[in-house]
Motif scaffolding. Structure first.
Motif, PDB file in Angstrom:
ATOM      1  N   ALA A  32      53.568  72.087 -59.859  1.00 45.08           N
ATOM      2  CA  ALA A  32      52.604  71.959 -60.986  1.00 45.08           C
ATOM      3  C   ALA A  32      53.218  71.049 -62.129  1.00 45.08           C
ATOM      4  N   LEU A  35      54.212  67.460 -61.424  1.00 41.74           N
ATOM      5  CA  LEU A  35      53.130  66.631 -61.465  1.00 41.74           C
ATOM      6  C   LEU A  35      52.468  66.533 -62.933  1.00 41.74           C
ATOM      7  N   MET A  36      53.187  67.216 -63.976  1.00 39.77           N
ATOM      8  CA  MET A  36      52.237  67.131 -65.233  1.00 39.77           C
ATOM      9  C   MET A  36      53.550  66.369 -66.300  1.00 39.77           C
ATOM     10  N   ILE A  42      49.896  64.466 -68.810  1.00 42.92           N
ATOM     11  CA  ILE A  42      48.717  64.716 -68.149  1.00 42.92           C
ATOM     12  C   ILE A  42      48.510  66.235 -68.120  1.00 42.92           C
ATOM     13  N   ALA A  44      47.016  70.226 -66.835  1.00 44.87           N
ATOM     14  CA  ALA A  44      47.050  70.796 -65.551  1.00 44.87           C
ATOM     15  C   ALA A  44      45.638  70.315 -65.118  1.00 44.87           C
ATOM     16  N   GLU A  46      43.549  68.105 -65.458  1.00 45.93           N
ATOM     17  CA  GLU A  46      43.406  66.546 -64.775  1.00 45.93           C
ATOM     18  C   GLU A  46      44.351  66.328 -63.868  1.00 45.93           C
ATOM     19  N   VAL A  47      45.485  67.022 -63.719  1.00 46.01           N
ATOM     20  CA  VAL A  47      46.404  66.849 -62.577  1.00 46.01           C
ATOM     21  C   VAL A  47      45.512  67.428 -61.423  1.00 46.01           C
ATOM     22  N   LEU A  51      44.171  65.021 -58.091  1.00 50.33           N
ATOM     23  CA  LEU A  51      44.742  65.295 -56.790  1.00 50.33           C
ATOM     24  C   LEU A  51      43.487  64.885 -55.700  1.00 50.33           C
ATOM     25  N   THR A  59      44.893  57.743 -64.250  1.00 45.29           N
ATOM     26  CA  THR A  59      45.432  59.188 -64.153  1.00 45.29           C
ATOM     27  C   THR A  59      45.431  59.237 -62.525  1.00 45.29           C
ATOM     28  N   ILE A  63      49.136  60.202 -60.767  1.00 43.13           N
ATOM     29  CA  ILE A  63      49.438  61.585 -59.891  1.00 43.13           C
ATOM     30  C   ILE A  63      49.396  60.951 -58.485  1.00 43.13           C
ATOM     31  N   ARG A  64      48.716  60.314 -57.777  1.00 42.25           N
ATOM     32  CA  ARG A  64      48.556  60.409 -56.630  1.00 42.25           C
ATOM     33  C   ARG A  64      49.598  59.159 -55.728  1.00 42.25           C
ATOM     34  N   ARG A  67      53.685  60.294 -58.897  1.00 39.49           N
ATOM     35  CA  ARG A  67      54.197  61.727 -59.198  1.00 39.49           C
ATOM     36  C   ARG A  67      54.143  62.507 -57.832  1.00 39.49           C
TER      37      ARG A  67
END
Length: 342
Positions: A32, A35-36, A42, A44, A46-47, A51, A59, A63-64, A67
């Motif tokens: 976690a 990813l942040m 970003i 938690a 929004e992460v 996803l 965003t 993330i996808r 990260r």
């Protein structure tokens, strides 16, 4: 007849389950945080939404596409290096053994250097990890041939040193003959190791092979348990040490080669992770390999978070951070070993 594990006492089974839950929880927290963490803050929430593709377009992409592949690589590569280190330490019965001892990591690095030196990587980015994987496979075959007629750990070490030295000489030659300073700089930076700017293509190239190689190591962990009693005892218990050695060489070499092919050379994780896991899981390979894989994933993910948090003009390389952590750790291991022998 093969050795079988003694049944765990109920309290021991509960303790082991608790340790695994704690380890899995720690890895989930690290994931976690990974990813942040980055140039764009970003949260938690929004992460979590990203996803599933439910955040805004920027965003979701961060993330996808950036990260998450990076996270999967650090977890997979760390697990491979940690599990391979534990397997080699069990097979060689040497607490200082680590994956680089086979020379395959150096061979994979040479393959990447060839791709950079001759410009293949500039034609298509996929050529770099592919060349590294091909050279790792070639080194695996050489290692297999060199040790085909001997099951001793010494022959494995000597063959690995020979392959590693040859690959190191090739890397030095490429740097020495490089007429383009930018190419030489690119080679140097790649050799330092990093998970930055990796994509799902890199994940697809390495993670499935890493998973397969780790599964083979887990399946041979009982044979490595028997080896702690000595080679004669292991043979008496029904294990074919030649087959065990073959599977160990191929799984460690290909797994480490796949890891190095996408992240560059990352040292010391295969040495540090088993020693940290040993204090929790004990020294039997059947318990240590899985614990070391988990510890390796934790270590490399934490190191990758650290390189993004330290304020520098250019992002620190992952291999630099693991070396800064691992080198003092190696000194501590040597000191403790010498004290026990005194």
């Amino acid at each position: 007849m093969q050795i079988s594990a003694a049944p765990l006492r109920p309290e021991q089974a509960v303790t082991d389950t608790a340790k695994w839950l704690i380890g899995a929880g720690a890895l989930l927290v690290m994931a976690a945080l990974s990813l942040m963490t980055g140039p764009v803050d970003i949260g938690a929430g929004e992460v979590f939404r990203a996803l599933f593709g439910n955040a805004d377009e920027v965003t979701n992409t961060i993330i996808r596409e950036l990260r998450l592949p990076r996270l999967m690589l650090t977890v997979g590569v760390g697990a491979m290096l940690g599990g391979a280190g534990a397997a080699l330490q069990g097979y060689l019965r040497n607490p200082l053994a680590e994956p680089s001892i086979l020379g395959v990591a150096s061979a994979a690095a040479l393959g990447a250097v060839v791709a950079l030196y001759f410009g293949f990587a500039s034609v298509a980015g996929i050529f770099l990890p592919l060349m590294a994987a091909v050279f790792a496979l070639a080194a695996t075959l050489l290692l297999f041939v060199f040790t085909m007629f001997s099951a001793s750990g010494l022959s494995l070490i000597l063959a690995g040193i020979a392959i590693g030295s040859l690959a190191g000489a090739g890397i030095s030659l490429a740097l020495n003959l490089s007429s383009n300073p930018f190419a030489a700089m690119e080679i140097t930076f790649w050799l330092l190791g990093s998970a930055e700017d990796r994509s799902w293509r890199h994940v697809g190239l390495s993670v499935p092979l890493i998973g397969l190689c780790l599964a083979v190591l887990f399946s041979d962990s009982r044979a490595l348990d028997a080896l702690t009693l000595g080679e004669d005892a292991a043979r008496a218990l029904g294990y074919n040490l030649t087959l065990v050695r073959m599977r160990l060489i191929v799984s460690v070499a290909l797994g480490v080669g796949a890891a190095v092919s996408v992240t560059g050379a990352i040292g010391f994780v295969g040495l540090v992770a088993p020693h940290l896991a040993r204090s929790v899981a004990g020294s039997l390979p059947s318990r240590l390999i899985a614990s070391s894989a988990l510890m390796g994933a934790l270590l490399l993910t934490a190191a990758d978070i650290l390189v993004r948090l330290i304020p520098t003009t250019n992002e620190l390389r992952l291999g630099v951070v693991t070396a800064l952590i691992g080198a003092p750790f190696l000194v501590i291991i040597l000191y403790r070993t010498r004290r026990r022998e005194a």
